[in-house]
Motif scaffolding. Structure first.
Motif, PDB file in Angstrom:
ATOM      1  N   THR A   1      39.858  43.377  48.051  1.00 52.66           N
ATOM      2  CA  THR A   1      38.484  42.848  47.668  1.00 52.66           C
ATOM      3  C   THR A   1      37.544  44.314  47.380  1.00 52.66           C
ATOM      4  OG1 THR A   1      38.584  41.158  49.216  1.00 52.66           O
ATOM      5  CG2 THR A   1      36.384  41.699  48.247  1.00 52.66           C
ATOM      6  N   LEU A   2      36.885  44.052  46.316  1.00 49.63           N
ATOM      7  CA  LEU A   2      36.178  45.364  46.006  1.00 49.63           C
ATOM      8  C   LEU A   2      34.954  45.040  45.459  1.00 49.63           C
ATOM      9  CD1 LEU A   2      36.265  48.402  45.674  1.00 49.63           C
ATOM     10  CD2 LEU A   2      37.299  48.152  43.624  1.00 49.63           C
ATOM     11  N   ALA A   3      33.730  45.821  45.543  1.00 46.31           N
ATOM     12  CA  ALA A   3      32.437  45.693  44.988  1.00 46.31           C
ATOM     13  C   ALA A   3      32.522  46.920  44.025  1.00 46.31           C
ATOM     14  CB  ALA A   3      31.490  45.560  46.100  1.00 46.31           C
ATOM     15  N   ALA A   4      32.298  46.601  42.656  1.00 45.47           N
ATOM     16  CA  ALA A   4      32.468  47.688  41.757  1.00 45.47           C
ATOM     17  C   ALA A   4      31.590  47.396  40.555  1.00 45.47           C
ATOM     18  CB  ALA A   4      33.847  48.012  41.498  1.00 45.47           C
ATOM     19  N   GLN A   5      31.547  48.227  39.614  1.00 44.95           N
ATOM     20  CA  GLN A   5      30.887  48.210  38.495  1.00 44.95           C
ATOM     21  C   GLN A   5      31.916  47.945  37.163  1.00 44.95           C
ATOM     22  OE1 GLN A   5      28.152  51.231  36.774  1.00 44.95           O
ATOM     23  NE2 GLN A   5      26.788  49.728  36.629  1.00 44.95           N
ATOM     24  N   ILE A   6      31.885  47.190  36.294  1.00 51.53           N
ATOM     25  CA  ILE A   6      32.720  47.099  35.031  1.00 51.53           C
ATOM     26  C   ILE A   6      32.291  48.147  34.035  1.00 51.53           C
ATOM     27  CG2 ILE A   6      33.390  46.003  32.904  1.00 51.53           C
ATOM     28  CD1 ILE A   6      32.793  43.096  34.575  1.00 51.53           C
ATOM     29  N   ALA A   7      33.315  49.401  33.934  1.00 54.07           N
ATOM     30  CA  ALA A   7      32.748  50.355  33.334  1.00 54.07           C
ATOM     31  C   ALA A   7      33.308  50.046  31.782  1.00 54.07           C
ATOM     32  CB  ALA A   7      33.597  51.668  33.628  1.00 54.07           C
ATOM     33  N   GLU A   8      34.439  49.319  31.486  1.00 53.05           N
ATOM     34  CA  GLU A   8      35.014  49.095  30.438  1.00 53.05           C
ATOM     35  C   GLU A   8      35.491  47.921  30.002  1.00 53.05           C
ATOM     36  OE1 GLU A   8      38.608  50.905  27.338  1.00 53.05           O
ATOM     37  OE2 GLU A   8      37.937  52.053  29.351  1.00 53.05           O
ATOM     38  N   CYS A   9      35.438  47.345  29.133  1.00 53.11           N
ATOM     39  CA  CYS A   9      36.119  45.951  28.693  1.00 53.11           C
ATOM     40  C   CYS A   9      36.936  46.176  27.396  1.00 53.11           C
ATOM     41  CB  CYS A   9      35.069  44.728  28.621  1.00 53.11           C
ATOM     42  SG  CYS A   9      34.190  44.080  30.113  1.00 53.11           S
ATOM     43  N   ARG A  10      38.246  45.986  27.548  1.00 49.08           N
ATOM     44  CA  ARG A  10      39.097  46.070  26.375  1.00 49.08           C
ATOM     45  C   ARG A  10      38.903  45.039  25.637  1.00 49.08           C
ATOM     46  NH1 ARG A  10      43.142  49.400  29.364  1.00 49.08           N
ATOM     47  NH2 ARG A  10      41.890  51.550  29.117  1.00 49.08           N
ATOM     48  N   GLU A  11      39.470  45.006  24.431  1.00 51.52           N
ATOM     49  CA  GLU A  11      39.388  43.602  23.355  1.00 51.52           C
ATOM     50  C   GLU A  11      40.201  42.590  24.361  1.00 51.52           C
ATOM     51  OE1 GLU A  11      40.935  42.339  18.918  1.00 51.52           O
ATOM     52  OE2 GLU A  11      40.221  44.442  19.441  1.00 51.52           O
ATOM     53  N   LEU A  12      39.590  41.402  24.185  1.00 49.30           N
ATOM     54  CA  LEU A  12      40.303  40.259  24.337  1.00 49.30           C
ATOM     55  C   LEU A  12      41.618  39.871  23.750  1.00 49.30           C
ATOM     56  CD1 LEU A  12      39.824  37.696  26.621  1.00 49.30           C
ATOM     57  CD2 LEU A  12      39.043  36.508  24.493  1.00 49.30           C
ATOM     58  N   ARG A  13      42.592  39.479  24.536  1.00 51.70           N
ATOM     59  CA  ARG A  13      44.011  39.133  23.779  1.00 51.70           C
ATOM     60  C   ARG A  13      44.315  38.002  24.543  1.00 51.70           C
ATOM     61  NH1 ARG A  13      48.421  41.368  26.527  1.00 51.70           N
ATOM     62  NH2 ARG A  13      47.471  42.384  28.430  1.00 51.70           N
TER      63      ARG A  13
ATOM     64  N   ILE B   1      46.880  31.946  26.630  1.00 54.50           N
ATOM     65  CA  ILE B   1      46.133  32.251  27.826  1.00 54.50           C
ATOM     66  C   ILE B   1      45.276  33.301  27.465  1.00 54.50           C
ATOM     67  CG2 ILE B   1      46.207  32.645  30.124  1.00 54.50           C
ATOM     68  CD1 ILE B   1      48.950  30.822  30.390  1.00 54.50           C
ATOM     69  N   PRO B   2      44.109  33.498  27.585  1.00 50.58           N
ATOM     70  CA  PRO B   2      43.243  34.832  27.348  1.00 50.58           C
ATOM     71  C   PRO B   2      43.478  35.803  28.647  1.00 50.58           C
ATOM     72  CG  PRO B   2      41.684  32.866  27.887  1.00 50.58           C
ATOM     73  CD  PRO B   2      43.211  32.293  28.006  1.00 50.58           C
ATOM     74  N   ILE B   3      43.400  37.154  28.125  1.00 49.19           N
ATOM     75  CA  ILE B   3      43.745  38.241  29.048  1.00 49.19           C
ATOM     76  C   ILE B   3      42.769  39.319  28.715  1.00 49.19           C
ATOM     77  CG2 ILE B   3      45.441  40.344  29.794  1.00 49.19           C
ATOM     78  CD1 ILE B   3      47.536  38.195  29.045  1.00 49.19           C
ATOM     79  N   LEU B   4      42.092  39.787  29.665  1.00 49.17           N
ATOM     80  CA  LEU B   4      40.976  40.755  29.491  1.00 49.17           C
ATOM     81  C   LEU B   4      41.535  41.862  30.643  1.00 49.17           C
ATOM     82  CD1 LEU B   4      38.376  41.599  28.174  1.00 49.17           C
ATOM     83  CD2 LEU B   4      37.281  40.481  30.267  1.00 49.17           C
ATOM     84  N   ASP B   5      41.512  43.070  30.096  1.00 48.66           N
ATOM     85  CA  ASP B   5      41.913  44.380  30.663  1.00 48.66           C
ATOM     86  C   ASP B   5      40.514  44.946  30.942  1.00 48.66           C
ATOM     87  OD1 ASP B   5      44.763  44.242  31.151  1.00 48.66           O
ATOM     88  OD2 ASP B   5      45.023  44.513  29.059  1.00 48.66           O
ATOM     89  N   ILE B   6      40.052  45.485  32.074  1.00 46.06           N
ATOM     90  CA  ILE B   6      39.067  46.029  32.372  1.00 46.06           C
ATOM     91  C   ILE B   6      39.115  47.315  33.261  1.00 46.06           C
ATOM     92  CG2 ILE B   6      37.316  43.899  32.131  1.00 46.06           C
ATOM     93  CD1 ILE B   6      37.366  43.955  35.226  1.00 46.06           C
ATOM     94  N   MET B   7      38.207  48.153  33.480  1.00 46.53           N
ATOM     95  CA  MET B   7      38.001  49.256  34.064  1.00 46.53           C
ATOM     96  C   MET B   7      37.050  49.203  35.081  1.00 46.53           C
ATOM     97  SD  MET B   7      39.691  51.932  35.224  1.00 46.53           S
ATOM     98  CE  MET B   7      40.732  52.462  33.603  1.00 46.53           C
ATOM     99  N   LEU B   8      37.452  49.173  36.432  1.00 52.44           N
ATOM    100  CA  LEU B   8      36.289  49.164  37.321  1.00 52.44           C
ATOM    101  C   LEU B   8      36.051  50.401  37.897  1.00 52.44           C
ATOM    102  CD1 LEU B   8      37.714  46.119  39.571  1.00 52.44           C
ATOM    103  CD2 LEU B   8      35.941  46.027  38.080  1.00 52.44           C
ATOM    104  N   VAL B   9      34.859  50.723  38.337  1.00 47.31           N
ATOM    105  CA  VAL B   9      34.399  52.155  39.046  1.00 47.31           C
ATOM    106  C   VAL B   9      33.679  51.663  40.397  1.00 47.31           C
ATOM    107  CG1 VAL B   9      34.317  53.519  36.969  1.00 47.31           C
ATOM    108  CG2 VAL B   9      32.340  52.359  37.502  1.00 47.31           C
ATOM    109  N   HIS B  10      34.155  52.306  41.323  1.00 42.38           N
ATOM    110  CA  HIS B  10      33.110  52.313  42.635  1.00 42.38           C
ATOM    111  C   HIS B  10      32.910  53.683  43.263  1.00 42.38           C
ATOM    112  CE1 HIS B  10      33.117  50.612  46.719  1.00 42.38           C
ATOM    113  NE2 HIS B  10      33.430  51.800  47.151  1.00 42.38           N
ATOM    114  N   GLU B  11      31.721  53.565  43.778  1.00 44.57           N
ATOM    115  CA  GLU B  11      31.259  54.631  44.561  1.00 44.57           C
ATOM    116  C   GLU B  11      30.641  54.106  45.937  1.00 44.57           C
ATOM    117  OE1 GLU B  11      27.909  58.244  44.164  1.00 44.57           O
ATOM    118  OE2 GLU B  11      29.394  57.988  42.549  1.00 44.57           O
ATOM    119  N   SER B  12      30.836  54.812  47.034  1.00 44.74           N
ATOM    120  CA  SER B  12      30.160  54.219  48.081  1.00 44.74           C
ATOM    121  C   SER B  12      30.447  55.138  49.395  1.00 44.74           C
ATOM    122  CB  SER B  12      30.908  52.860  48.704  1.00 44.74           C
ATOM    123  OG  SER B  12      32.172  52.808  49.229  1.00 44.74           O
ATOM    124  N   TRP B  13      29.695  55.294  50.319  1.00 42.97           N
ATOM    125  CA  TRP B  13      30.004  56.030  51.415  1.00 42.97           C
ATOM    126  C   TRP B  13      30.738  55.141  52.541  1.00 42.97           C
ATOM    127  CZ3 TRP B  13      29.076  60.994  52.052  1.00 42.97           C
ATOM    128  CH2 TRP B  13      28.168  61.623  51.189  1.00 42.97           C
TER     129      TRP B  13
END
Length: 98
Positions: free
Chosen positions: A6-18, A24-36
């Protein structure tokens, strides 16, 4: 054995839906997280980027949602047989309200 993540993060990038050959749709994303976080009685700053994949109807709903804060849960696996680094396979995703 459990493999739950489990992670709280921000979506930094969404690649093209394929789509899979079965449609069946697939979406590759990049998550970024920063916390103390607390470790060994001291606070430390944690920063990370994590590739993630959404499969199914949620992939349609989350395309083009860069910079959205999210809470995700799922499991870790290797991206492919040839690429052994971990990727988060998202099973639940919702907007993070803080």
């Amino acid at each position: 054995m459990d493999n739950l993540f489990t992670l709280a993060a921000q979506i930094a990038e969404c690649r093209e839906l394929r789509y899979t050959p079965a449609g069946i749709p697939i979406l590759d994303i990049m998550l970024v997280h920063e916390s103390w976080q607390w470790e060994n009685g001291q606070q430390c700053l944690v920063k990370l980027e994590m590739p993630a994949r959404i499969i199914g109807k949620d992939a349609l709903n989350w395309q083009h949602r860069e910079q959205t804060a999210v809470e995700v849960s799922g499991f870790l696996t290797q991206k492919s047989r040839c690429y052994s680094k971990p990727v988060l396979r998202i099973q639940n995703i919702k907007e993070y309200k803080g």
